[in-house]
Design a protein around this motif. Structure first.
Motif, PDB file in Angstrom:
ATOM      1  N   VAL A  55       9.278 -18.637  -2.358  1.00  0.00           N
ATOM      2  CA  VAL A  55       8.120 -18.934  -3.192  1.00  0.00           C
ATOM      3  C   VAL A  55       6.992 -19.431  -2.300  1.00  0.00           C
ATOM      4  O   VAL A  55       7.106 -20.482  -1.664  1.00  0.00           O
ATOM      5  N   GLU A  56       5.887 -18.676  -2.277  1.00  0.00           N
ATOM      6  CA  GLU A  56       4.728 -19.060  -1.480  1.00  0.00           C
ATOM      7  C   GLU A  56       3.758 -19.868  -2.337  1.00  0.00           C
ATOM      8  O   GLU A  56       3.693 -19.687  -3.559  1.00  0.00           O
ATOM      9  N   SER A  57       2.981 -20.675  -1.654  1.00  0.00           N
ATOM     10  CA  SER A  57       1.902 -21.402  -2.306  1.00  0.00           C
ATOM     11  C   SER A  57       0.866 -21.775  -1.263  1.00  0.00           C
ATOM     12  O   SER A  57       1.129 -21.682  -0.063  1.00  0.00           O
ATOM     13  N   GLY A  58      -0.314 -22.199  -1.730  1.00  0.00           N
ATOM     14  CA  GLY A  58      -1.326 -22.712  -0.816  1.00  0.00           C
ATOM     15  C   GLY A  58      -2.502 -21.798  -0.570  1.00  0.00           C
ATOM     16  O   GLY A  58      -3.437 -22.170   0.137  1.00  0.00           O
ATOM     17  N   GLY A  59      -2.484 -20.603  -1.130  1.00  0.00           N
ATOM     18  CA  GLY A  59      -3.625 -19.717  -0.940  1.00  0.00           C
ATOM     19  C   GLY A  59      -4.837 -20.203  -1.705  1.00  0.00           C
ATOM     20  O   GLY A  59      -4.779 -21.157  -2.483  1.00  0.00           O
ATOM     21  N   GLY A  60      -5.953 -19.534  -1.470  1.00  0.00           N
ATOM     22  CA  GLY A  60      -7.171 -19.912  -2.169  1.00  0.00           C
ATOM     23  C   GLY A  60      -8.397 -19.319  -1.522  1.00  0.00           C
ATOM     24  O   GLY A  60      -8.301 -18.417  -0.685  1.00  0.00           O
ATOM     25  N   LEU A  61      -9.542 -19.839  -1.933  1.00  0.00           N
ATOM     26  CA  LEU A  61     -10.843 -19.397  -1.420  1.00  0.00           C
ATOM     27  C   LEU A  61     -11.383 -20.447  -0.466  1.00  0.00           C
ATOM     28  O   LEU A  61     -11.413 -21.639  -0.804  1.00  0.00           O
ATOM     29  N   VAL A  62     -11.808 -20.007   0.707  1.00  0.00           N
ATOM     30  CA  VAL A  62     -12.329 -20.927   1.711  1.00  0.00           C
ATOM     31  C   VAL A  62     -13.468 -20.254   2.460  1.00  0.00           C
ATOM     32  O   VAL A  62     -13.501 -19.022   2.567  1.00  0.00           O
ATOM     33  N   GLN A  63     -14.389 -21.042   2.940  1.00  0.00           N
ATOM     34  CA  GLN A  63     -15.477 -20.501   3.740  1.00  0.00           C
ATOM     35  C   GLN A  63     -15.015 -20.208   5.161  1.00  0.00           C
ATOM     36  O   GLN A  63     -14.071 -20.838   5.662  1.00  0.00           O
ATOM     37  N   ALA A  64     -15.694 -19.296   5.803  1.00  0.00           N
ATOM     38  CA  ALA A  64     -15.379 -18.979   7.194  1.00  0.00           C
ATOM     39  C   ALA A  64     -15.453 -20.250   8.043  1.00  0.00           C
ATOM     40  O   ALA A  64     -16.351 -21.080   7.866  1.00  0.00           O
ATOM     41  N   GLY A  65     -14.468 -20.388   8.903  1.00  0.00           N
ATOM     42  CA  GLY A  65     -14.352 -21.586   9.721  1.00  0.00           C
ATOM     43  C   GLY A  65     -13.468 -22.659   9.127  1.00  0.00           C
ATOM     44  O   GLY A  65     -13.112 -23.623   9.807  1.00  0.00           O
ATOM     45  N   GLY A  66     -13.110 -22.478   7.876  1.00  0.00           N
ATOM     46  CA  GLY A  66     -12.284 -23.460   7.190  1.00  0.00           C
ATOM     47  C   GLY A  66     -10.813 -23.269   7.464  1.00  0.00           C
ATOM     48  O   GLY A  66     -10.402 -22.430   8.265  1.00  0.00           O
ATOM     49  N   SER A  67     -10.014 -24.071   6.761  1.00  0.00           N
ATOM     50  CA  SER A  67      -8.562 -24.074   6.965  1.00  0.00           C
ATOM     51  C   SER A  67      -7.822 -23.987   5.640  1.00  0.00           C
ATOM     52  O   SER A  67      -8.319 -24.433   4.602  1.00  0.00           O
ATOM     53  N   LEU A  68      -6.636 -23.440   5.717  1.00  0.00           N
ATOM     54  CA  LEU A  68      -5.702 -23.435   4.606  1.00  0.00           C
ATOM     55  C   LEU A  68      -4.297 -23.593   5.169  1.00  0.00           C
ATOM     56  O   LEU A  68      -4.039 -23.215   6.309  1.00  0.00           O
ATOM     57  N   ARG A  69      -3.410 -24.128   4.347  1.00  0.00           N
ATOM     58  CA  ARG A  69      -2.004 -24.267   4.743  1.00  0.00           C
ATOM     59  C   ARG A  69      -1.145 -23.601   3.682  1.00  0.00           C
ATOM     60  O   ARG A  69      -1.134 -24.033   2.533  1.00  0.00           O
ATOM     61  N   LEU A  70      -0.448 -22.576   4.099  1.00  0.00           N
ATOM     62  CA  LEU A  70       0.467 -21.882   3.195  1.00  0.00           C
ATOM     63  C   LEU A  70       1.868 -22.455   3.344  1.00  0.00           C
ATOM     64  O   LEU A  70       2.276 -22.836   4.443  1.00  0.00           O
TER      65      LEU A  70
END
Length: 123
Positions: free
Chosen positions: A5-20
């Motif tokens: 089960v994946e989670s953590g995606g979303g919308l972010v601006q260029a240069g930003g970060s996300l953690r899946l």
């Protein structure tokens, strides 16, 4: 029954970060590989990174090396993908996979897949 089960995606601006995150259950192998792949609209599957569950040794695609970091938590049965310095070309559906691939960079070698999580990077 193996479940990812994946989670953590979303919308972010260029240069930003996300953690899946990818939470795994039902895996009974003593050793296996966890992989992250992505599928962008109109494109083919792309290898992102893999990590050997026992050793923790990771491999990265050149396109993400130095920006993405994969890690695992053996106690939590989870794999994480820290994505920094995101670019619009990183936009894709990201999938977690598990299995015993002969060639870990190839999609075909994985027996188990999550449902995917969308990552969108705006410019």
């Amino acid at each position: 029954q193996v479940l990812l089960v994946e989670s953590g995606g979303g919308l972010v601006q260029a240069g930003g970060s996300l953690r899946l995150s990818c939470e795994a259950s039902g895996l009974t192998y003593s050793t296996f590989t966890m992989g992250w792949f992505r599928l962008a609209a109109g494109k083919e599957w792309e290898f992102v990174t893999t990590i050997d569950w026992r050793s923790g040794i990771a491999d990265y695609a050149d396109s993400v090396k130095g920006r993405f970091t994969v890690s695992r938590d053996v106690d939590e049965n989870a794999v994480y993908l820290q994505m920094d310095a995101l670019k619009p070309e990183d936009t894709a559906e990201y999938y977690c996979a598990a299995g015993t691939p002969k060639i870990p960079r190839l999609v075909e070698g994985y027996q188990y897949w999550g449902q995917g999580t969308q990552v969108t990077v705006s410019s």
